[in-house]
Design an enzyme around this catalytic site. Structure first.
Site, PDB file in Angstrom:
ATOM      1  N   GLY A 150       0.827  -1.189   0.000  1.00 16.70           N
ATOM      2  CA  GLY A 150       0.000   0.000   0.000  1.00 16.70           C
ATOM      3  C   GLY A 150       0.862   1.239   0.000  1.00 16.70           C
ATOM      4  N   VAL A 162       2.688  -5.401   3.652  1.00  9.51           N
ATOM      5  CA  VAL A 162       2.147  -6.242   4.720  1.00  9.51           C
ATOM      6  C   VAL A 162       2.531  -7.690   4.444  1.00  9.51           C
ATOM      7  CG1 VAL A 162       0.074  -6.978   5.952  1.00  9.51           C
ATOM      8  CG2 VAL A 162       0.224  -4.649   5.054  1.00  9.51           C
ATOM      9  N   ASP A 217      -9.226   7.396   6.698  1.00 12.27           N
ATOM     10  CA  ASP A 217      -8.691   6.635   5.562  1.00 12.27           C
ATOM     11  C   ASP A 217      -9.649   5.514   5.161  1.00 12.27           C
ATOM     12  OD1 ASP A 217      -6.831   6.157   3.586  1.00 12.27           O
ATOM     13  OD2 ASP A 217      -5.528   4.937   4.852  1.00 12.27           O
TER      14      ASP A 217
END
Length: 170
Positions: free
Chosen positions: A22, A27, A142
Site C-alpha cells: 500500500g 504487509v 482513511d
C-alpha cells in the site's frame, strides 16, 4: 530484506507470504512461534509515514472492537535499521480486502456481495467508526475498500457471505 529484518525482532517472526502493498508499506503474513499464532506485519520504511504509522498504531493498540483489526505491537525499527521505519504487528484477517471482492464482482457479476451482506458490512463499519470517535476521540479518515478486510468463517465456505464480517484496518 523483510525476512531477515523480521527475524531480528524479539520475539522473531518468520515471513510466510506477502499479503499486499500500500501507500504506507508492505504487509506480510508471519509466524510468531513464541505466541503460536500467525500475524500480519506492516513494514513502513518511509520516515514521514513511519512517524505517522507509529502515532496511529499506538492509538490503535487501545482499540478493542470486534470490527477493528487488533494491533498487537508497534515497533520502532530505527535501532535495528538506523533509519526511521516501523512495524505494526496485528491480527491476520483471512478474507482479503473489499477492493479484491469488488474487482472480482466486476469480472464475474455472479460473485457480487448479496444485499444483506452489504447492509451488514455497512453497519459493522459504522459501529467501528463510532467506537473510534466516541470511545477514543479519534476521527478515522482513511476509509477505502483496501482498508476494509473481510472476515470469513474458519472453513472459508461463506459463498453467500452469511457468516462473513468486515473489519477496519489501518
Amino acid at each position: 530484506d523483510a525476512a531477515s529484518l523480521l527475524r531480528k525482532l524479539n520475539p522473531p517472526l518468520d515471513v510466510v507470504a506477502e499479503l499486499g502493498r500500500g501507500s504506507f508499506g508492505t504487509v506480510y503474513k508471519c509466524k510468531d512461534a513464541l505466541q503460536k499464532r500467525f500475524v500480519a506485519v506492516k513494514l513502513v520504511n518511509d520516515a514521514k509515514n513511519a512517524q505517522a504509522a507509529m502515532r496511529e498504531g499506538q492509538k490503535l493498540l487501545r482499540a478493542k472492537h470486534k470490527n477493528i483489526v487488533q494491533i498487537y505491537r508497534v515497533l520502532d525499527l530505527n535501532p535495528i535499521l538506523g533509519t526511521a521505519s516501523c512495524a505494526l504487528e496485528m491480527e491476520v484477517v483471512a478474507g482479503g480486502d473489499l477492493s479484491e471482492h469488488l474487482d472480482a464482482a466486476r469480472r464475474r457479476p455472479e460473485q457480487r456481495l448479496p444485499a444483506a451482506a452489504v447492509l451488514r458490512f455497512s453497519r459493522q463499519l459504522l459501529h467501528a467508526l463510532v467506537h473510534l470517535r466516541d470511545e477514543m476521540k479519534w476521527l478515522y479518515g482513511d476509509i477505502k475498500p483496501q482498508n476494509m478486510l473481510l472476515q470469513m468463517p474458519a472453513d472459508h465456505s461463506a459463498i453467500d457471505h452469511s457468516d462473513a464480517g468486515i473489519m477496519l484496518a489501518y
